[in-house]
Motif scaffolding. Structure first.
Motif, PDB file in Angstrom:
ATOM      1  N   VAL A   5       0.843  -1.200   0.000  1.00  0.00           N
ATOM      2  CA  VAL A   5       0.000   0.000   0.000  1.00  0.00           C
ATOM      3  C   VAL A   5       0.880   1.253   0.000  1.00  0.00           C
ATOM      4  O   VAL A   5       0.629   2.196  -0.755  1.00  0.00           O
ATOM      5  N   ALA A   6       1.919   1.253   0.824  1.00  0.00           N
ATOM      6  CA  ALA A   6       2.836   2.395   0.876  1.00  0.00           C
ATOM      7  C   ALA A   6       3.502   2.603  -0.491  1.00  0.00           C
ATOM      8  O   ALA A   6       3.636   3.729  -0.964  1.00  0.00           O
ATOM      9  N   ARG A   7       3.880   1.513  -1.124  1.00  0.00           N
ATOM     10  CA  ARG A   7       4.521   1.582  -2.447  1.00  0.00           C
ATOM     11  C   ARG A   7       3.550   2.132  -3.487  1.00  0.00           C
ATOM     12  O   ARG A   7       3.888   3.051  -4.239  1.00  0.00           O
ATOM     13  N   ARG A   8       2.343   1.611  -3.514  1.00  0.00           N
ATOM     14  CA  ARG A   8       1.357   2.047  -4.507  1.00  0.00           C
ATOM     15  C   ARG A   8       0.902   3.485  -4.264  1.00  0.00           C
ATOM     16  O   ARG A   8       0.638   4.218  -5.225  1.00  0.00           O
ATOM     17  N   THR A   9       0.817   3.887  -3.004  1.00  0.00           N
ATOM     18  CA  THR A   9       0.434   5.259  -2.670  1.00  0.00           C
ATOM     19  C   THR A   9       1.421   6.251  -3.275  1.00  0.00           C
ATOM     20  O   THR A   9       1.044   7.351  -3.686  1.00  0.00           O
ATOM     21  N   ARG A  10       2.675   5.843  -3.359  1.00  0.00           N
ATOM     22  CA  ARG A  10       3.713   6.696  -3.944  1.00  0.00           C
ATOM     23  C   ARG A  10       3.862   6.466  -5.442  1.00  0.00           C
ATOM     24  O   ARG A  10       4.811   6.922  -6.065  1.00  0.00           O
ATOM     25  N   LEU A  11       2.914   5.694  -5.998  1.00  0.00           N
ATOM     26  CA  LEU A  11       2.870   5.410  -7.434  1.00  0.00           C
ATOM     27  C   LEU A  11       4.145   4.751  -7.942  1.00  0.00           C
ATOM     28  O   LEU A  11       4.631   5.046  -9.045  1.00  0.00           O
ATOM     29  N   LEU A  12       4.689   3.840  -7.133  1.00  0.00           N
ATOM     30  CA  LEU A  12       5.898   3.122  -7.510  1.00  0.00           C
ATOM     31  C   LEU A  12       5.570   1.675  -7.852  1.00  0.00           C
ATOM     32  O   LEU A  12       4.785   1.031  -7.154  1.00  0.00           O
ATOM     33  N   THR A  13       6.191   1.183  -8.909  1.00  0.00           N
ATOM     34  CA  THR A  13       6.094  -0.244  -9.189  1.00  0.00           C
ATOM     35  C   THR A  13       7.071  -0.961  -8.273  1.00  0.00           C
ATOM     36  O   THR A  13       7.967  -0.342  -7.671  1.00  0.00           O
ATOM     37  N   LEU A  14       6.918  -2.257  -8.202  1.00  0.00           N
ATOM     38  CA  LEU A  14       7.839  -3.059  -7.408  1.00  0.00           C
ATOM     39  C   LEU A  14       9.276  -2.861  -7.908  1.00  0.00           C
ATOM     40  O   LEU A  14      10.204  -2.686  -7.124  1.00  0.00           O
ATOM     41  N   HIS A  15       9.447  -2.841  -9.210  1.00  0.00           N
ATOM     42  CA  HIS A  15      10.779  -2.679  -9.797  1.00  0.00           C
ATOM     43  C   HIS A  15      11.360  -1.286  -9.536  1.00  0.00           C
ATOM     44  O   HIS A  15      12.565  -1.153  -9.303  1.00  0.00           O
ATOM     45  N   GLU A  16      10.521  -0.273  -9.561  1.00  0.00           N
ATOM     46  CA  GLU A  16      10.998   1.087  -9.289  1.00  0.00           C
ATOM     47  C   GLU A  16      11.469   1.219  -7.841  1.00  0.00           C
ATOM     48  O   GLU A  16      12.515   1.798  -7.574  1.00  0.00           O
ATOM     49  N   LEU A  17      10.684   0.671  -6.908  1.00  0.00           N
ATOM     50  CA  LEU A  17      11.097   0.718  -5.503  1.00  0.00           C
ATOM     51  C   LEU A  17      12.376  -0.069  -5.300  1.00  0.00           C
ATOM     52  O   LEU A  17      13.274   0.375  -4.577  1.00  0.00           O
ATOM     53  N   ALA A  18      12.479  -1.213  -5.941  1.00  0.00           N
ATOM     54  CA  ALA A  18      13.695  -2.022  -5.821  1.00  0.00           C
ATOM     55  C   ALA A  18      14.919  -1.237  -6.280  1.00  0.00           C
ATOM     56  O   ALA A  18      15.967  -1.254  -5.626  1.00  0.00           O
ATOM     57  N   GLN A  19      14.778  -0.535  -7.383  1.00  0.00           N
ATOM     58  CA  GLN A  19      15.895   0.256  -7.907  1.00  0.00           C
ATOM     59  C   GLN A  19      16.249   1.400  -6.951  1.00  0.00           C
ATOM     60  O   GLN A  19      17.422   1.640  -6.672  1.00  0.00           O
ATOM     61  N   LEU A  20      15.238   2.095  -6.437  1.00  0.00           N
ATOM     62  CA  LEU A  20      15.482   3.196  -5.497  1.00  0.00           C
ATOM     63  C   LEU A  20      16.162   2.722  -4.221  1.00  0.00           C
ATOM     64  O   LEU A  20      17.042   3.392  -3.686  1.00  0.00           O
ATOM     65  N   ALA A  21      15.727   1.561  -3.730  1.00  0.00           N
ATOM     66  CA  ALA A  21      16.220   1.061  -2.443  1.00  0.00           C
ATOM     67  C   ALA A  21      17.502   0.246  -2.573  1.00  0.00           C
ATOM     68  O   ALA A  21      18.184   0.012  -1.575  1.00  0.00           O
ATOM     69  N   GLY A  22      17.812  -0.195  -3.781  1.00  0.00           N
ATOM     70  CA  GLY A  22      19.004  -1.010  -3.964  1.00  0.00           C
ATOM     71  C   GLY A  22      18.822  -2.435  -3.465  1.00  0.00           C
ATOM     72  O   GLY A  22      19.769  -3.059  -2.976  1.00  0.00           O
ATOM     73  N   VAL A  23      17.607  -2.946  -3.586  1.00  0.00           N
ATOM     74  CA  VAL A  23      17.325  -4.342  -3.247  1.00  0.00           C
ATOM     75  C   VAL A  23      16.649  -4.985  -4.455  1.00  0.00           C
ATOM     76  O   VAL A  23      16.197  -4.295  -5.365  1.00  0.00           O
ATOM     77  N   SER A  24      16.575  -6.294  -4.455  1.00  0.00           N
ATOM     78  CA  SER A  24      15.986  -6.971  -5.608  1.00  0.00           C
ATOM     79  C   SER A  24      14.461  -6.926  -5.558  1.00  0.00           C
ATOM     80  O   SER A  24      13.868  -6.910  -4.469  1.00  0.00           O
ATOM     81  N   PRO A  25      13.832  -6.909  -6.732  1.00  0.00           N
ATOM     82  CA  PRO A  25      12.371  -6.983  -6.767  1.00  0.00           C
ATOM     83  C   PRO A  25      11.860  -8.250  -6.084  1.00  0.00           C
ATOM     84  O   PRO A  25      10.815  -8.236  -5.445  1.00  0.00           O
ATOM     85  N   LYS A  26      12.609  -9.325  -6.204  1.00  0.00           N
ATOM     86  CA  LYS A  26      12.231 -10.595  -5.579  1.00  0.00           C
ATOM     87  C   LYS A  26      12.149 -10.443  -4.059  1.00  0.00           C
ATOM     88  O   LYS A  26      11.240 -10.978  -3.424  1.00  0.00           O
ATOM     89  N   SER A  47      12.400   1.888   3.872  1.00  0.00           N
ATOM     90  CA  SER A  47      11.772   3.006   4.589  1.00  0.00           C
ATOM     91  C   SER A  47      12.262   4.336   4.051  1.00  0.00           C
ATOM     92  O   SER A  47      11.467   5.257   3.820  1.00  0.00           O
ATOM     93  N   ALA A  48      13.567   4.451   3.859  1.00  0.00           N
ATOM     94  CA  ALA A  48      14.145   5.692   3.342  1.00  0.00           C
ATOM     95  C   ALA A  48      13.636   5.973   1.929  1.00  0.00           C
ATOM     96  O   ALA A  48      13.295   7.110   1.593  1.00  0.00           O
ATOM     97  N   SER A  49      13.561   4.948   1.109  1.00  0.00           N
ATOM     98  CA  SER A  49      13.101   5.124  -0.267  1.00  0.00           C
ATOM     99  C   SER A  49      11.632   5.529  -0.334  1.00  0.00           C
ATOM    100  O   SER A  49      11.227   6.260  -1.241  1.00  0.00           O
TER     101      SER A  49
END
Length: 64
Positions: A5-26, A47-49
């Motif tokens: 919900v937090a991710r979607r509220t910020r209009l981020l895809t799973l892959h976009e958040l993964a890239q921002l946070a430096g973790v894998s989409p998996k 959290s930071a991302s």
């Protein structure tokens, strides 16, 4: 609030958040689906991302 919900509220895809946070989409997918407990370093990155307090995310509270 759930991580997805937090991710979607910020209009981020799973892959976009993964890239921002430096973790894998998996990793994010596994946390969102309740299949794994995030490490403290992952909690900090996500959290930071998302610009949220780690304690506001249900999956993070359970891990802390």
């Amino acid at each position: 609030m759930r991580l997805a919900v937090a991710r979607r509220t910020r209009l981020l895809t799973l892959h976009e958040l993964a890239q921002l946070a430096g973790v894998s989409p998996k990793t994010i997918n596994s946390i969102e689906r309740g299949k794994s407990t995030p490490a403290l370093s992952t909690i900090r990155k996500l959290s930071a991302s998302l610009g949220v307090d780690p304690m506001s995310i249900d999956e993070f509270r359970a891990a802390l």
